[in-house]
Design a protein around this motif. Sequence first.
Motif, PDB file in Angstrom:
ATOM      1  N   VAL A  20       0.848  -1.195   0.000  1.00 25.68           N
ATOM      2  CA  VAL A  20       0.000   0.000   0.000  1.00 25.68           C
ATOM      3  C   VAL A  20       0.886   1.249   0.000  1.00 25.68           C
ATOM      4  CG1 VAL A  20      -1.648   1.332   1.366  1.00 25.68           C
ATOM      5  CG2 VAL A  20      -1.968  -1.096   1.074  1.00 25.68           C
ATOM      6  N   LEU A  23       2.233   1.801  -3.363  1.00 26.36           N
ATOM      7  CA  LEU A  23       1.176   2.313  -4.249  1.00 26.36           C
ATOM      8  C   LEU A  23       0.949   3.797  -3.991  1.00 26.36           C
ATOM      9  CD1 LEU A  23      -1.442  -0.595  -4.177  1.00 26.36           C
ATOM     10  CD2 LEU A  23      -0.182   0.225  -6.177  1.00 26.36           C
ATOM     11  N   GLN A  24       0.953   4.159  -2.683  1.00 22.40           N
ATOM     12  CA  GLN A  24       0.720   5.557  -2.336  1.00 22.40           C
ATOM     13  C   GLN A  24       1.841   6.433  -2.890  1.00 22.40           C
ATOM     14  OE1 GLN A  24       0.263   5.028   1.842  1.00 22.40           O
ATOM     15  NE2 GLN A  24      -1.978   5.252   1.777  1.00 22.40           N
ATOM     16  N   GLU A  26       3.584   5.695  -5.412  1.00 22.93           N
ATOM     17  CA  GLU A  26       3.589   5.427  -6.853  1.00 22.93           C
ATOM     18  C   GLU A  26       4.979   5.088  -7.358  1.00 22.93           C
ATOM     19  OE1 GLU A  26       1.676   8.707  -8.635  1.00 22.93           O
ATOM     20  OE2 GLU A  26      -0.163   8.461  -7.468  1.00 22.93           O
ATOM     21  N   MET A  30       4.989  -0.296 -13.908  1.00 19.42           N
ATOM     22  CA  MET A  30       3.751  -0.792 -14.536  1.00 19.42           C
ATOM     23  C   MET A  30       3.826  -2.276 -14.845  1.00 19.42           C
ATOM     24  SD  MET A  30       1.140   1.021 -14.787  1.00 19.42           S
ATOM     25  CE  MET A  30       1.406   2.006 -13.366  1.00 19.42           C
ATOM     26  N   LEU A  33       2.752  -3.853 -11.699  1.00 15.63           N
ATOM     27  CA  LEU A  33       1.533  -3.388 -11.022  1.00 15.63           C
ATOM     28  C   LEU A  33       0.468  -4.480 -10.896  1.00 15.63           C
ATOM     29  CD1 LEU A  33       0.257  -0.978  -9.655  1.00 15.63           C
ATOM     30  CD2 LEU A  33      -0.780  -0.378 -11.844  1.00 15.63           C
ATOM     31  N   ALA A  37      -0.880  -6.048  -7.524  1.00 17.33           N
ATOM     32  CA  ALA A  37      -2.307  -5.898  -7.182  1.00 17.33           C
ATOM     33  C   ALA A  37      -2.891  -7.262  -6.829  1.00 17.33           C
ATOM     34  CB  ALA A  37      -3.078  -5.267  -8.324  1.00 17.33           C
ATOM     35  N   ALA A  40      -1.618  -8.257  -3.521  1.00 11.32           N
ATOM     36  CA  ALA A  40      -2.317  -7.513  -2.463  1.00 11.32           C
ATOM     37  C   ALA A  40      -3.678  -8.143  -2.171  1.00 11.32           C
ATOM     38  CB  ALA A  40      -2.471  -6.047  -2.844  1.00 11.32           C
TER      39      ALA A  40
ATOM     40  N   LEU B 337      -6.288   3.058  -5.184  1.00 13.52           N
ATOM     41  CA  LEU B 337      -4.848   3.285  -5.278  1.00 13.52           C
ATOM     42  C   LEU B 337      -4.295   2.764  -6.604  1.00 13.52           C
ATOM     43  CD1 LEU B 337      -3.314   2.525  -1.786  1.00 13.52           C
ATOM     44  CD2 LEU B 337      -2.974   4.558  -3.188  1.00 13.52           C
ATOM     45  N   LEU B 338      -4.774   1.585  -6.964  1.00 13.62           N
ATOM     46  CA  LEU B 338      -4.337   0.992  -8.230  1.00 13.62           C
ATOM     47  C   LEU B 338      -4.738   1.884  -9.402  1.00 13.62           C
ATOM     48  CD1 LEU B 338      -5.196  -2.731  -7.477  1.00 13.62           C
ATOM     49  CD2 LEU B 338      -2.910  -1.790  -7.889  1.00 13.62           C
ATOM     50  N   ASN B 341      -2.577   4.834  -9.607  1.00  9.04           N
ATOM     51  CA  ASN B 341      -1.291   4.488 -10.208  1.00  9.04           C
ATOM     52  C   ASN B 341      -1.384   4.419 -11.728  1.00  9.04           C
ATOM     53  OD1 ASN B 341       1.202   3.207  -8.406  1.00  9.04           O
ATOM     54  ND2 ASN B 341      -0.704   3.605  -7.309  1.00  9.04           N
TER      55      ASN B 341
END
Lengths: 67, 405
Positions: A20, A23-24, A26, A30, A33, A37, A40, B337-338, B341
């Motif tokens: 998290v 992600l915050q 950034e 990519m 990602l 995700a 997570a 959040l995703l 991003n």
Amino acid sequence: MKKKKELSYDSALAELQELVGQLQEEVISMDDLSEKAKRAAELVKFCQDKLRKTEEELKGLFEDSTT
Amino acid sequence: MSYSLFELNEFIRQVLALNLSDGLWVRCELAQVKHSRGHCYLDLVQKSENGEAVIAQGNAVIWAKKLRTLRQKLGLESDALLQEGMEVLILVNVEFHERFGLKLIVADFDPSYTLGKLATKRRETLMQLQKEGLLEKNKKFALPAVVQRIAILSSENAAGLKDFLNELSGNDFGYAFSFHLFPVAMQGVKVSAEIAKELKNIDAGLYDVIVIIRGGGSKLDLAAFDEYEICKNLSQASLPVIAGIGHEVDETVLDQVVHTSLKTPTAVAGFIIHHNLRFESQIMQLGTEVQSSANLLLNDQKLMLQQLFQSVAQQSDSELQRQKMMLGFISKELPSLLKTNITSELTRLDMLEKSVLFLGPDMTLRRGFSITQKDGKTIDNGSKLKPGDEIETIFLNNKVTSIVK
């Protein structure tokens, strides 16, 4: 990401919090990602299951002794 | 002129009869008392002030008939009085017989004189014992919590012994007792010496108490228990002594030196039973207290445990809720959040596209520049071309082909 053999609630939560955080800020590429995700979501599910299980166990434990 | 012996003795008898015709009250001590054919023969003495040397001596007799009369008159006291060592006041007739010599015929005696003497002696004994600290010595013993092993100082045929044994053996509470009789005379001159001897035979490790008992008797009988030696020995006994020597009115000196003094052997038995009973009830009381204390403790612990259980249940539950909330928060935030991003990545791409556009050839062509190419390759230097080469000039919207001259 590799799946660890014995995942504990604490380590799962720590990993989740780190994700998290990433992600915050950034800082996730990519390319990663989607995988992160997925990880997570997996961790959230693991923790939820663990909590639910614990809740069930606790209920059973104290029903007997408090009567 | 001479006299025959008979004539002399006859003369002495006549002189005596003339001068001592009435009875005389005489104070003396009985050195020896013998009974024979119902008569009682007494050896009388008087000792010097310090009590050692005999300064006068004489023989007396109580004829059987007189003895019976005296017994009727004085009851038990008469026999108690006629004991060796007694100081007596007797009424005597002085008789002289030609053949048997001088003899004092006892007509009466006064027991109150003897009792008075005894009382004086008793006071002296008491004072002596007090001075030596012996009155309290035996009382300093604490009775064992339970009295079961009893050394008995008594005479085998003493009236009170059987009462004592019966009372103890048949007690209502089923207490067990063990007895050992150390036989001693309980009246007369032997009492002191026998008690001294038997006291030495009592092994303090084997008994809880020494009991000295006898049934009822005359007041003079009890005189033995006023003697200094006997009282001293008992006060120094190695165990607490309980006395029940059978008397109602006066206490003897012995009663004052022993640990506990009671009136009769039966009372001694009762005292011992009661003593044990008190111990038993104390034990039972303690048992009850232990039980209630234990129950209290148990209940306290139960309560505490219950509270701990509840608190553990609550704490675990609240921790669970906290974790749930945190997890809920995280899982709720994850999608946005995703998305953020991805959105910011898109924005960056967009900007990159714009940069590309800005830095590309279109903008240059738009400003009126053109690009020269030969065989599809851009020519950035004219010296690379020779006359006759075909080149292509690219404008913003079209291109023209020409020949170098």
